[in-house]
Design an enzyme around this catalytic site. Structure first.
Site, PDB file in Angstrom:
ATOM      1  N   TYR A  33      27.697 -82.583  78.226  1.00 41.20           N
ATOM      2  CA  TYR A  33      27.135 -83.787  77.607  1.00 41.20           C
ATOM      3  C   TYR A  33      28.083 -84.950  77.919  1.00 41.20           C
ATOM      4  O   TYR A  33      28.589 -85.646  77.046  1.00 41.20           O
ATOM      5  CB  TYR A  33      26.922 -83.611  76.094  1.00 41.20           C
ATOM      6  CG  TYR A  33      25.748 -84.437  75.619  1.00 41.20           C
ATOM      7  CD1 TYR A  33      24.454 -84.115  76.024  1.00 41.20           C
ATOM      8  CD2 TYR A  33      25.925 -85.558  74.812  1.00 41.20           C
ATOM      9  CE1 TYR A  33      23.377 -84.883  75.627  1.00 41.20           C
ATOM     10  CE2 TYR A  33      24.847 -86.332  74.411  1.00 41.20           C
ATOM     11  CZ  TYR A  33      23.577 -85.980  74.822  1.00 41.20           C
ATOM     12  OH  TYR A  33      22.506 -86.741  74.431  1.00 41.20           O
ATOM     13  N   GLU A  36      31.044 -91.708  79.550  1.00 42.53           N
ATOM     14  CA  GLU A  36      31.927 -92.529  80.383  1.00 42.53           C
ATOM     15  C   GLU A  36      33.397 -92.093  80.256  1.00 42.53           C
ATOM     16  O   GLU A  36      34.172 -92.228  81.206  1.00 42.53           O
ATOM     17  CB  GLU A  36      31.728 -94.002  79.996  1.00 42.53           C
ATOM     18  CG  GLU A  36      32.165 -95.019  81.016  1.00 42.53           C
ATOM     19  CD  GLU A  36      31.809 -94.703  82.478  1.00 42.53           C
ATOM     20  OE1 GLU A  36      32.698 -94.858  83.327  1.00 42.53           O
ATOM     21  OE2 GLU A  36      30.658 -94.294  82.767  1.00 42.53           O
ATOM     22  N   HIS A  38      34.455 -88.933  80.014  1.00 35.79           N
ATOM     23  CA  HIS A  38      34.614 -87.839  80.986  1.00 35.79           C
ATOM     24  C   HIS A  38      34.585 -88.396  82.410  1.00 35.79           C
ATOM     25  O   HIS A  38      35.316 -87.925  83.287  1.00 35.79           O
ATOM     26  CB  HIS A  38      33.466 -86.832  80.856  1.00 35.79           C
ATOM     27  CG  HIS A  38      33.386 -86.142  79.539  1.00 35.79           C
ATOM     28  ND1 HIS A  38      32.407 -86.414  78.618  1.00 35.79           N
ATOM     29  CD2 HIS A  38      34.157 -85.183  78.986  1.00 35.79           C
ATOM     30  CE1 HIS A  38      32.575 -85.640  77.561  1.00 35.79           C
ATOM     31  NE2 HIS A  38      33.627 -84.895  77.746  1.00 35.79           N
ATOM     32  N   GLN A  62      35.997 -72.038  69.733  1.00 38.50           N
ATOM     33  CA  GLN A  62      36.600 -73.181  69.041  1.00 38.50           C
ATOM     34  C   GLN A  62      35.702 -73.763  67.955  1.00 38.50           C
ATOM     35  O   GLN A  62      36.006 -74.810  67.399  1.00 38.50           O
ATOM     36  CB  GLN A  62      37.058 -74.239  70.043  1.00 38.50           C
ATOM     37  CG  GLN A  62      35.965 -74.962  70.805  1.00 38.50           C
ATOM     38  CD  GLN A  62      36.536 -75.780  71.955  1.00 38.50           C
ATOM     39  OE1 GLN A  62      36.868 -75.238  72.994  1.00 38.50           O
ATOM     40  NE2 GLN A  62      36.637 -77.086  71.795  1.00 38.50           N
ATOM     41  N   GLY A 148      41.587 -86.234  78.087  1.00 38.56           N
ATOM     42  CA  GLY A 148      41.608 -87.568  77.497  1.00 38.56           C
ATOM     43  C   GLY A 148      42.641 -87.654  76.376  1.00 38.56           C
ATOM     44  O   GLY A 148      42.840 -86.696  75.622  1.00 38.56           O
ATOM     45  N   LYS A 150      42.082 -89.237  73.877  1.00 35.67           N
ATOM     46  CA  LYS A 150      41.255 -89.354  72.674  1.00 35.67           C
ATOM     47  C   LYS A 150      41.517 -88.175  71.728  1.00 35.67           C
ATOM     48  O   LYS A 150      41.712 -88.361  70.535  1.00 35.67           O
ATOM     49  CB  LYS A 150      39.812 -89.451  73.136  1.00 35.67           C
ATOM     50  CG  LYS A 150      38.726 -89.152  72.202  1.00 35.67           C
ATOM     51  CD  LYS A 150      38.403 -90.075  71.123  1.00 35.67           C
ATOM     52  CE  LYS A 150      37.453 -89.457  70.160  1.00 35.67           C
ATOM     53  NZ  LYS A 150      37.127 -88.066  70.387  1.00 35.67           N
ATOM     54  N   VAL A 177      38.583 -94.215  76.648  1.00 37.26           N
ATOM     55  CA  VAL A 177      37.566 -95.183  77.079  1.00 37.26           C
ATOM     56  C   VAL A 177      36.798 -95.602  75.832  1.00 37.26           C
ATOM     57  O   VAL A 177      36.385 -94.760  75.033  1.00 37.26           O
ATOM     58  CB  VAL A 177      36.611 -94.565  78.131  1.00 37.26           C
ATOM     59  CG1 VAL A 177      35.574 -95.583  78.573  1.00 37.26           C
ATOM     60  CG2 VAL A 177      37.415 -94.071  79.331  1.00 37.26           C
ATOM     61  N   SER A 186      32.829 -90.640  72.510  1.00 40.67           N
ATOM     62  CA  SER A 186      32.879 -89.238  72.080  1.00 40.67           C
ATOM     63  C   SER A 186      31.469 -88.683  72.101  1.00 40.67           C
ATOM     64  O   SER A 186      30.506 -89.405  71.810  1.00 40.67           O
ATOM     65  CB  SER A 186      33.421 -89.175  70.650  1.00 40.67           C
ATOM     66  OG  SER A 186      33.118 -87.927  70.071  1.00 40.67           O
TER      67      SER A 186
HETATM   68  O1  PAF Z   1      37.812 -81.310  74.862  1.00 38.09           O
HETATM   69  C1  PAF Z   1      36.942 -80.469  75.156  1.00 38.09           C
HETATM   70  O2  PAF Z   1      35.863 -80.791  75.642  1.00 38.09           O
HETATM   71  C2  PAF Z   1      37.218 -78.982  74.887  1.00 38.09           C
HETATM   72  O3  PAF Z   1      37.975 -78.805  73.751  1.00 38.09           O
HETATM   73  C3  PAF Z   1      37.855 -78.269  76.097  1.00 38.09           C
HETATM   74  C4  PAF Z   1      39.236 -78.803  76.390  1.00 38.09           C
HETATM   75  C5  PAF Z   1      36.972 -78.399  77.314  1.00 38.09           C
HETATM   76  C6  PAF Z   1      38.006 -76.770  75.772  1.00 38.09           C
HETATM   77  O4  PAF Z   1      36.778 -76.183  75.493  1.00 38.09           O
END
Ligand code: PAF
Length: 284
Positions: A33, A36, A38, A62, A148, A150, A177, A186
């Site tokens: 998903y 900008e 990323h 996670q 990032g 962030k 960003v 985000s």
């Molecule tokens: O920041 C993220 O998108 C996730 O925590 C990561 C680093 C890809 C790990 O799943």
């Protein structure tokens, strides 16, 4: 379009071939998903390396039981188009069964930097992040990896894991960003109602107010912290979770303003959406 690899073996083989070039591999791990923020990581990875690669994997480890993994936004087609625009050559899109074919018995847990802030409200989160990132690094092999600023605590966790375990990865932190009104980009911003979205730049305003107080000579940590907390508390849509000035490496709360590299960290809830932001405090 980037080459898409659904298997560990396929992604690993593609990177081994690419690694023969001296300028190396720039790797951007993501949960998809893409926005900008990323895109800026992928562009930097493309500019600084011969081959830029990314992963898109919504990592169940996670997410806590009360966090809705199934509701995490996904749009692979759009993600691949953006990766393509940013010069990414290979995208790893494993399934959960490919990444975790049997229940995970081996996890990576990083102490210290995970204890406060996000770690306090999401106790299993950073072990899940560290475990998947360690696995992705093991699959990708030697590379530069782009994250990032962030998610500043996540970046500190990854840096510490790489240092402690001597992983052959150079971790690169990249600037946040922001939307024109200051809101940090985000994937969670899509969950905000119009009123919450209008209120959310209070986080950045608070960070700027606190950084300005420090730059103007305020040396009392409580007053710098209060400048941040008060700006967020003044916004009725926001419920402050934490506002802190920390050492940028250890994330230990500061006792004095300045002296080491420091960071202001803030998190607040807007309805059910929790947003994070941070800002460097660079004093002589
Ligand atoms: O920041 C993220 O998108 C996730 O925590 C990561 C680093 C890809 C790990 O799943």
């Amino acid at each position: 379009m980037p080459e898409v690899h659904e298997t560990i073996a396929g992604f690993r083989a593609a990177l081994e071939l690419a690694r023969e070039d001296e300028r190396g591999i720039g790797f951007v791990p993501t949960m998809g998903y893409l926005h900008e923020g990323h895109a800026s990581l992928m562009r930097q990875a493309s500019a600084e390396n011969e081959t830029a690669v990314a992963s898109i994997f919504v990592n169940p480890l996670q997410f806590a039981a009360n966090e809705d993994l199934g509701a995490y936004p996904r749009d692979l087609e759009r993600d691949l188009a953006l990766a393509d625009e940013c010069g990414v050559a290979h995208v790893f899109t494993p399934s959960v069964a490919e990444m975790y074919p049997v229940p995970v018995l081996t996890t990576v847990s990083v102490g210290g930097v995970t204890e406060r802030f996000e770690g306090a409200s999401r106790p299993e989160h950073f072990a899940g992040v560290a475990t998947v990132v360690a696995k992705l690094f093991s699959i990708a092999g030697p590379c530069r990896a782009y994250f990032g600023d962030k998610d500043f605590q996540q970046l500190a966790v990854v840096r510490r894991m790489v240092a402690d375990l001597s992983m052959p990865v150079d971790v690169v932190g990249c600037p946040i960003v922001r939307e024109p009104d200051g809101l940090a980009m985000s994937s969670r911003n899509v969950y905000l109602t119009p009123a919450q979205r209008a209120a959310a730049p209070a986080l950045h305003r608070g960070l700027q107010a606190a950084a300005a107080a420090a730059a103007d000579g305020e040396r009392n940590v409580d007053r710098v912290r209060a400048a941040l907390a008060d700006a967020v508390a003044a916004e009725p849509e926001a419920t402050l979770d934490y506002a802190e000035l920390v050492d940028a490496l250890t994330l230990e709360p500061a006792t004095v303003v300045g002296g080491t590299e420091q960071r202001l960290l803030v998190a607040a809830r807007f309805g059910t959406t929790r947003l994070l932001d941070n800002l460097a405090v660079d004093l002589p």
